[in-house]
Structure formats: C-alpha cells, structure tokens
Design a protein around this motif. Structure first.
Motif, PDB file in Angstrom:
ATOM      1  N   ALA A   1      -1.645   0.000  -6.891  1.00 42.07           N
ATOM      2  CA  ALA A   1      -0.217   0.270  -7.123  1.00 42.07           C
ATOM      3  C   ALA A   1      -0.050   0.960  -8.479  1.00 42.07           C
ATOM      4  O   ALA A   1      -0.801   0.683  -9.424  1.00 42.07           O
ATOM      5  CB  ALA A   1       0.559  -1.043  -7.103  1.00 42.07           C
ATOM      6  N   VAL A   2       0.945   1.852  -8.586  1.00 41.51           N
ATOM      7  CA  VAL A   2       1.124   2.591  -9.850  1.00 41.51           C
ATOM      8  C   VAL A   2       1.477   1.660 -11.013  1.00 41.51           C
ATOM      9  O   VAL A   2       1.123   1.921 -12.163  1.00 41.51           O
ATOM     10  CB  VAL A   2       2.212   3.695  -9.770  1.00 41.51           C
ATOM     11  CG1 VAL A   2       1.689   4.926  -9.085  1.00 41.51           C
ATOM     12  CG2 VAL A   2       3.486   3.186  -9.143  1.00 41.51           C
ATOM     13  N   ASP A   3       2.168   0.565 -10.710  1.00 37.73           N
ATOM     14  CA  ASP A   3       2.628  -0.314 -11.801  1.00 37.73           C
ATOM     15  C   ASP A   3       1.739  -1.543 -11.985  1.00 37.73           C
ATOM     16  O   ASP A   3       2.132  -2.528 -12.598  1.00 37.73           O
ATOM     17  CB  ASP A   3       4.072  -0.755 -11.533  1.00 37.73           C
ATOM     18  CG  ASP A   3       4.192  -1.501 -10.212  1.00 37.73           C
ATOM     19  OD1 ASP A   3       3.213  -1.464  -9.424  1.00 37.73           O
ATOM     20  OD2 ASP A   3       5.242  -2.114  -9.984  1.00 37.73           O
ATOM     21  N   THR A   4       0.541  -1.485 -11.468  1.00 36.09           N
ATOM     22  CA  THR A   4      -0.350  -2.639 -11.624  1.00 36.09           C
ATOM     23  C   THR A   4      -0.858  -2.737 -13.064  1.00 36.09           C
ATOM     24  O   THR A   4      -0.684  -1.822 -13.862  1.00 36.09           O
ATOM     25  CB  THR A   4      -1.541  -2.544 -10.639  1.00 36.09           C
ATOM     26  OG1 THR A   4      -2.223  -3.805 -10.622  1.00 36.09           O
ATOM     27  CG2 THR A   4      -2.506  -1.433 -11.011  1.00 36.09           C
ATOM     28  N   HIS A   5      -1.451  -3.867 -13.417  1.00 32.57           N
ATOM     29  CA  HIS A   5      -2.127  -3.962 -14.715  1.00 32.57           C
ATOM     30  C   HIS A   5      -3.300  -4.931 -14.584  1.00 32.57           C
ATOM     31  O   HIS A   5      -3.422  -5.643 -13.583  1.00 32.57           O
ATOM     32  CB  HIS A   5      -1.151  -4.370 -15.821  1.00 32.57           C
ATOM     33  CG  HIS A   5      -0.469  -5.677 -15.595  1.00 32.57           C
ATOM     34  ND1 HIS A   5      -1.054  -6.890 -15.886  1.00 32.57           N
ATOM     35  CD2 HIS A   5       0.754  -5.964 -15.070  1.00 32.57           C
ATOM     36  CE1 HIS A   5      -0.225  -7.858 -15.577  1.00 32.57           C
ATOM     37  NE2 HIS A   5       0.889  -7.333 -15.086  1.00 32.57           N
TER      38      HIS A   5
END
Ligand SMILES: NC(=O)C1=CN([C@@H]2O[C@H](COP(=O)(O)OP(=O)(O)OC[C@H]3O[C@@H](n4cnc5c(N)ncnc54)[C@H](O)[C@@H]3O)[C@@H](O)[C@H]2O)[C@@H](O)CC1
Ligand SMILES: Nc1ncnc2c1ncn2[C@@H]1O[C@H](COP(=O)(O)OP(=O)(O)O)[C@@H](O)[C@H]1O
Ligand SMILES: [Mg+2]
Length: 281
Positions: free
Chosen positions: A20-24
């Motif tokens: 996902a683009v907003d993962t961390h």
C-alpha cells in the motif's frame, strides 16, 4: 477427496497484495528468525536477509553469541538478539511480539537447544515456520507434534520428511503419509523437492517455478525466510507457503540465463527477489 492445484501466476494473483502507498515499517510485519550454531550462522544470515527482501518491515535474528557480529556485518538492516551461550542456542527469549517466527536454520541439535525448543513450543502462539534442524529435533521427539500452533508451516526436504513421517516405498505412499500428517496435526507441509508440493490436508499444490539451480547450500534457508516474511506481513499460512515457493522458484528461472545452473547460489535467490516481485505486476 484429494484435490490438485497448480501454483502458477494465475493462482498467485488471486491473493498477492502489492504494498500500500501509505504503509510503513511498523505495519509491514516483524519477522523473528531463530537459528544458527557455530559454523552455521550463514543459514540465519541468508534467512534473515531473504525475509527483509520479501518485504516485511522489520527482521530480528536470535542467534548464539558467536553469531552477533556475523549477522550485523552481513546484513546491518537486521536487528540481532543473542543467546547466553556462545556456540549454540540454549534459552530462547525475546521481549517483543513478532508477527511470525521462523525457527530451525542451522540451529543444530544440542541437548540444551532441544530443551529450549520444547519450552518455546509449549508457550508460543505466534504463527510459526519450522525448518531444518528444528524439524530434525521434532523427529527425535514425536510427542512434541501435539504442540504445533494450528496452521504451523513445516518445510522439510525429502530426508527431513522421512525423519518426520517414516519411510515410504512409493510416491503415492509418500503423499498419503504427508496428507495424514497434515490432517492429524493441522499443519501445512511444504514438501521441498523438484518440484515442491504444498500439502494442506487433502489439497496438493504443485509448484510450477524453479529448476536445478536451486540444488545449492542455503537455498532452503532462504525459502524459509521468504515464507516467514510473508506470514509476518499478514498472509494466511497457506498463502504464505504457496506464494513463497512460487517466488523462490521464480528467482532461479529469472537468473538462469545469467548464472547457468552451476554458478547460481542461495544469495542469487535473494538478489533476484525484486525481479520476481516485479513480474507479478
Ligand atoms: N551456510 C549455512 O550455514 C548452511 C547451513 N545449513 C544447515 O545445516 C543443517 C543441516 O542441514 P542439511 O539439510 O544439510 O542436513 P540433513 O542431514 O538434514 O540433510 C542432508 C541429507 O538429506 C539428503 N537430501 C537433501 N535434499 C534431498 C533431496 N532433495 N532428495 C533426497 N535427499 C536429499 C542429503 O542427501 C543428505 O543425506 C540445517 O540446520 C541447515 O539449516 C544448510 O542449509 C547448508 C548451508
Ligand atoms: N532440482 C531442483 N529443482 C527445483 N528445486 C530444487 C531442486 N533441488 C533443490 N531445489 C529446491 O531447493 C531448496 C533446497 O532446500 P534445502 O534442501 O533445505 O537446502 P538447505 O538446507 O541447504 O538450505 C528447496 O526449496 C528445493 O525445492
Ligand atoms: Mg534445509
């Protein structure tokens, strides 16, 4: 009733999750790799590096003291915890909650290692992958099979499988015995070989990637890191096993034109993981 399914790109794309683009890193999963003994710390290095290169956010390795500098130097991105003993693991202990644990690469079969492995199995509830000497220890203590968390993944090569389930006299019998084992203990068995099959009860998944270049030291240790990483990232155990063997085999297929069969080594699996992921689109 026995069902057979091919592990190919179509099958994989049913559940492969791009990042996902907003993962961390805090939500990409934390894998713990427990293993190593004097002379076999390389197995943990390979397994841990493969876990990171498969996309989990954090990897910690638990090794005997002699492995500390080796792992830190080989792969500084991996965190390292050490046992009190120098050459083998005698007291598995960690104070965080990993999302998945892979145990066994290079761990040896020292009596103290067997003891702490039993204690660990009695209390552990975290999704688990057991490989190599972890499996060999279990084969010597078959009553411990009852301690597997449900849906544990076992990754035996044919000799380790024989130690676990006993000898077979035909391919058919080998599958029958492995299926019964999977049903009896509610475990997923990655029957490594050429090709590799994943057994989940009466469903047999046959992998379609891979080639003889994988017949090289540490290749299984790398597979174990890949599967543990996928499990830590939240894949269901069966999906982690299937996607893991597919990607592992694919690295060898991708590398073959550059390395040939002979010069491919386990580190080449790791080096080609990126290309394998990219081929999934
Ligand atoms: N660099 C390292 O630190 C390495 C450590 N390793 C560790 O060394 C320990 C021993 O593992 P091994 O697997 O070498 O020893 P094992 O004694 O478990 O297995 C070796 C035996 O299995 C047979 N075997 C293996 N693959 C087979 C196949 N596909 N078909 C038929 N027979 C097969 C071999 O002929 C041999 O008899 C493990 O803990 C492992 O993780 C190995 O993975 C090698 C690399
Ligand atoms: N001829 C082959 N074709 C395809 N895959 C192979 C072949 N030989 C070995 N492999 C794969 O390589 C890996 C070897 O694992 P293992 O025997 O545990 O190695 P190690 O313990 O040295 O890491 C398995 O995933 C197996 O399926
Ligand atoms: Mg092995």
């Amino acid at each position: 009733m026995i069902t057979s399914i091919s592990i190919d790109k179509n099958e994989i794309l049913k559940y492969y999750k791009p990042m996902a683009v907003d993962t961390h890193k805090g939500i990409q999963g934390h894998a713990l790799i427990i293993g190593g003994s004097y002379g076999k710390i390389g197995a943990v290095c390979l397994s841990s590096k493969a876990a990171l290169k498969t996309g989990c956010g954090l990897v910690t390795a638990f090794v005997p003291k002699c492995g500390y500098e080796i792992v830190q130097t080989f792969i500084p991105e991996v965190m390292v915890l050490t046992d009190v003993k120098k050459k083998y693991i005698s007291n598995i202990s960690f104070e965080f909650q990993p999302n998945a644990i892979g145990i066994g690469p290079g761990i040896g079969q020292h009596e103290a290692t067997q003891k702490t492995f039993l204690k660990f199995l009695k209390t552990n509830t975290i999704p688990l992958v057991i490989d190599a000497d972890g499996l060999n220890i279990l084969s010597q203590n078959k009553s411990w099979f009852l301690l597997f968390p449900s849906r544990t993944i076992l990754t035996p090569h044919p000799k380790e499988l024989e130690r676990l389930i006993g000898e077979w006299t035909s391919e058919e019998e080998k599958f029958e015995k492995t299926i019964s084992f999977s049903l009896q203990y509610n475990v997923i068995i990655v029957m490594k070989g050429a090709p590799t099959h994943v057994i989940d009860g009466e469903t047999i998944y046959k992998n379609r990637t891979g080639n003889p270049a994988l017949a090289t030291a540490g290749s299984g240790d790398v597979l174990k890191g890949i599967i543990t990483s996928l499990l830590a990232q939240g894949y269901e155990p069966l999906q982690a096993a299937i996607l893991g063997v597919y990607l592992h085999g694919l690295t060898a297929d991708i590398a073959l034109p550059k390395t040939g069969f002979q010069s491919f080594i386990a580190s080449d699996v790791i080096d080609n993981l990126g290309a394998a992921f990219l081929s999934l689109g």
